[in-house]
Design an enzyme around this catalytic site. Sequence first.
Site, PDB file in Angstrom:
ATOM      1  CG  ASP A  14      16.876   2.261  -2.618  1.00  0.00           C
ATOM      2  OD1 ASP A  14      15.714   2.334  -3.049  1.00  0.00           O
ATOM      3  OD2 ASP A  14      17.153   1.907  -1.465  1.00  0.00           O
ATOM      4  CD  GLU A  15      20.410  -1.760  -6.815  1.00  0.00           C
ATOM      5  OE1 GLU A  15      19.206  -1.503  -7.051  1.00  0.00           O
ATOM      6  OE2 GLU A  15      20.774  -2.742  -6.167  1.00  0.00           O
ATOM      7  N   GLY A  16      18.741   2.759  -8.975  1.00  0.00           N
ATOM      8  CA  GLY A  16      18.316   3.629 -10.083  1.00  0.00           C
ATOM      9  C   GLY A  16      17.798   2.807 -11.257  1.00  0.00           C
ATOM     10  CE  LYS A  17      15.344  -2.110  -8.739  1.00  0.00           C
ATOM     11  NZ  LYS A  17      16.150  -1.746  -7.576  1.00  0.00           N
ATOM     12  CG  ASN A  39       8.851  -4.120  -0.939  1.00  0.00           C
ATOM     13  OD1 ASN A  39       8.247  -4.053  -1.996  1.00  0.00           O
ATOM     14  ND2 ASN A  39       9.506  -5.187  -0.553  1.00  0.00           N
ATOM     15  N   GLY A  41      10.088   1.642  -4.741  1.00  0.00           N
ATOM     16  CA  GLY A  41       9.643   2.985  -5.091  1.00  0.00           C
ATOM     17  C   GLY A  41      10.645   3.635  -6.007  1.00  0.00           C
ATOM     18  CG  HIS A  42      11.160   3.489 -10.023  1.00  0.00           C
ATOM     19  ND1 HIS A  42      10.949   2.146 -10.105  1.00  0.00           N
ATOM     20  CD2 HIS A  42      10.574   4.049 -11.087  1.00  0.00           C
ATOM     21  CE1 HIS A  42      10.246   1.898 -11.170  1.00  0.00           C
ATOM     22  NE2 HIS A  42      10.007   3.018 -11.790  1.00  0.00           N
ATOM     23  CB  THR A 129       9.407  -0.870   3.545  1.00  0.00           C
ATOM     24  OG1 THR A 129       8.660  -2.034   3.164  1.00  0.00           O
ATOM     25  CG2 THR A 129      10.726  -0.854   2.786  1.00  0.00           C
ATOM     26  CD  GLN A 222      11.829  -5.041  -3.286  1.00  0.00           C
ATOM     27  OE1 GLN A 222      11.354  -5.992  -3.863  1.00  0.00           O
ATOM     28  NE2 GLN A 222      11.127  -3.966  -3.019  1.00  0.00           N
ATOM     29  CB  THR A 237      12.722  -8.108   0.397  1.00  0.00           C
ATOM     30  OG1 THR A 237      11.338  -7.790   0.410  1.00  0.00           O
ATOM     31  CG2 THR A 237      13.119  -8.731  -0.932  1.00  0.00           C
ATOM     32  NE  ARG A 301      13.916   2.693   6.013  1.00  0.00           N
ATOM     33  CZ  ARG A 301      13.916   1.367   6.059  1.00  0.00           C
ATOM     34  NH1 ARG A 301      14.296   0.742   7.158  1.00  0.00           N
ATOM     35  NH2 ARG A 301      13.567   0.645   5.020  1.00  0.00           N
ATOM     36  CG  ASP A 331      26.445  12.414 -11.747  1.00  0.00           C
ATOM     37  OD1 ASP A 331      26.187  11.196 -11.749  1.00  0.00           O
ATOM     38  OD2 ASP A 331      25.720  13.267 -11.204  1.00  0.00           O
TER      39      ASP A 331
HETATM   40  P1  IMP Z   1      10.647  -5.468   3.361  1.00  0.00           P
HETATM   41  O1  IMP Z   1      10.829  -5.729   1.906  1.00  0.00           O
HETATM   42  O2  IMP Z   1       9.775  -4.274   3.640  1.00  0.00           O
HETATM   43  O3  IMP Z   1      10.220  -6.693   4.113  1.00  0.00           O
HETATM   44  O4  IMP Z   1      12.078  -5.068   3.973  1.00  0.00           O
HETATM   45  C1  IMP Z   1      13.148  -6.005   4.018  1.00  0.00           C
HETATM   46  C2  IMP Z   1      14.461  -5.328   3.716  1.00  0.00           C
HETATM   47  O5  IMP Z   1      14.504  -4.973   2.338  1.00  0.00           O
HETATM   48  C3  IMP Z   1      14.702  -4.032   4.491  1.00  0.00           C
HETATM   49  O6  IMP Z   1      16.085  -3.912   4.744  1.00  0.00           O
HETATM   50  C4  IMP Z   1      14.254  -2.951   3.512  1.00  0.00           C
HETATM   51  O7  IMP Z   1      14.866  -1.714   3.771  1.00  0.00           O
HETATM   52  C5  IMP Z   1      14.748  -3.566   2.229  1.00  0.00           C
HETATM   53  N1  IMP Z   1      14.004  -3.111   1.037  1.00  0.00           N
HETATM   54  C6  IMP Z   1      12.791  -3.512   0.628  1.00  0.00           C
HETATM   55  N2  IMP Z   1      12.442  -2.902  -0.507  1.00  0.00           N
HETATM   56  C7  IMP Z   1      13.462  -2.115  -0.857  1.00  0.00           C
HETATM   57  C8  IMP Z   1      13.706  -1.247  -1.977  1.00  0.00           C
HETATM   58  O8  IMP Z   1      12.905  -1.105  -2.903  1.00  0.00           O
HETATM   59  N3  IMP Z   1      14.905  -0.596  -1.953  1.00  0.00           N
HETATM   60  C9  IMP Z   1      15.821  -0.779  -0.969  1.00  0.00           C
HETATM   61  N4  IMP Z   1      15.635  -1.576   0.067  1.00  0.00           N
HETATM   62  C10 IMP Z   1      14.467  -2.251   0.134  1.00  0.00           C
END
Ligand code: IMP
Length: 422
Positions: A14-17, A39, A41-42, A129, A222, A237, A301, A331
């Site tokens: 979630d750094e904004g890739k 898992n 999403g952007h 996720t 990730q 993950t 979340r 910003d």
């Molecule tokens: P999983 O990838 O669903 O097995 O989750 C394992 C861990 O990675 C959990 O803490 C998730 O919240 C985190 N996670 C998985 N994908 C992302 C993502 O794209 N952004 C942020 N956290 C992620």
Amino acid sequence: MSKIDVVLGLNYGDEGKGKVSTFLSQNADIALRCTGGNNAGHTVEFNGSKIIFHLIPSGILNDKTEGVIGNGVVIDPRVLFEEISFLKDQGVDLSKLHISTRAHLIFPYHIAEDKLEEFLKGDDKVGTTARGIGPCYMDKANRIGLRVIDMYNPNFEKKLRRNIANKNKVFKLFGFDTLDEDAIVKDYLNYRDMLKPYVTDTVLYLHNALDENKNIICEGAQATGLDMDLGDYPMVTSSNPTIGGIQTGSGLSHKDLTNVYGVCKAYASRVGEGPFITEQNNEIGDTIRELGHEYGATTKRPRRCGWMDLVALKYAVRVNGITGLVVNHLDTIGKLGKSKLCVGYKLDDKVYTEYSDDVIGRESEVEPIYEEFTTNFNIEKETNYDNLPDAAKEYIKAIENHLGVPVKFIGTGPSNEDMIIR
Ligand code: IMP
């Protein structure tokens, strides 16, 4: 000469890739995903609509950019076809999408197992996720996974039925609902036909593209902290979001890579469980969450928020061979008045400026050493580095000095255009 740009997350995702990937993909012939699944999403703004990408590389939005889902990705066909149908409605040409023969498939039993595994872990749950990602990679390692190519093998139905029957025995044992074998088989035989037009030997496809001097952008998923080998195991993950995953997840060689961009935020965030040394579980964290809109794109979340951790980032820069940094949300910290950068860890009276395994399992005892900065600037939507106030430049320079890598992109607002390019 062809060029390959890689975009990787350096913290916990979630750094904004997506923003920098979208920018770089404008000049790319191919946009590529190599690891993870839905898992990730952007969100990208396109023709006035918001599109949340989970599986398909967002670069496919450009007319001339082809999209590739590489062999390291795990695919839930239900999610894939939802995404395909949404993009088709937006007028995107999906004949440009290529899906690896070797990508593994997520089945409904993986999603059920994800929930069961978390339940069994109790207090040690990962906070996944719940998309079936971990169990799918578990089956891959256990050599009972089914890949896209396996769907076209006469044994596919037999193997799938065997998997479902075995998984159902386990669900029964733990008092979980069993799954409808016939319904799953029917759905996946249908997906087999639907997938056909996209199925490609992507390793060959990518190498042929290199021979034709094409440009490729690899959109990482990730981040380093979530890497199952190099991250905060077991709160990770089940794939390798670091640079090695780009290679094994695509078949591209390290020799072919040009720029490796590492993305972070001017603060830090994490979803799910696991250590977070600079977490601000207080009013500051709450303020950052509200100002930075830190709610998950995939699970909605609320994200845990805290200060930027240069010790962890230095580690991430090293293990990935980062050549340029992307710092998003500059910003946002401008609205905080004061911000901190963590430049060291104190543990047992010892100071660490490099990440060390000494802290593994003792993260909550670590006392972060901070440098404080005045961050009271309004730079929203700024696109020119020279126009930044000194306070903002000082913050960027401190990051560069500690990490020894130039900051190439700076995010200054939510829209894709709100970015300084240096
Ligand atoms: P999983 O990838 O669903 O097995 O989750 C394992 C861990 O990675 C959990 O803490 C998730 O919240 C985190 N996670 C998985 N994908 C992302 C993502 O794209 N952004 C942020 N956290 C992620």
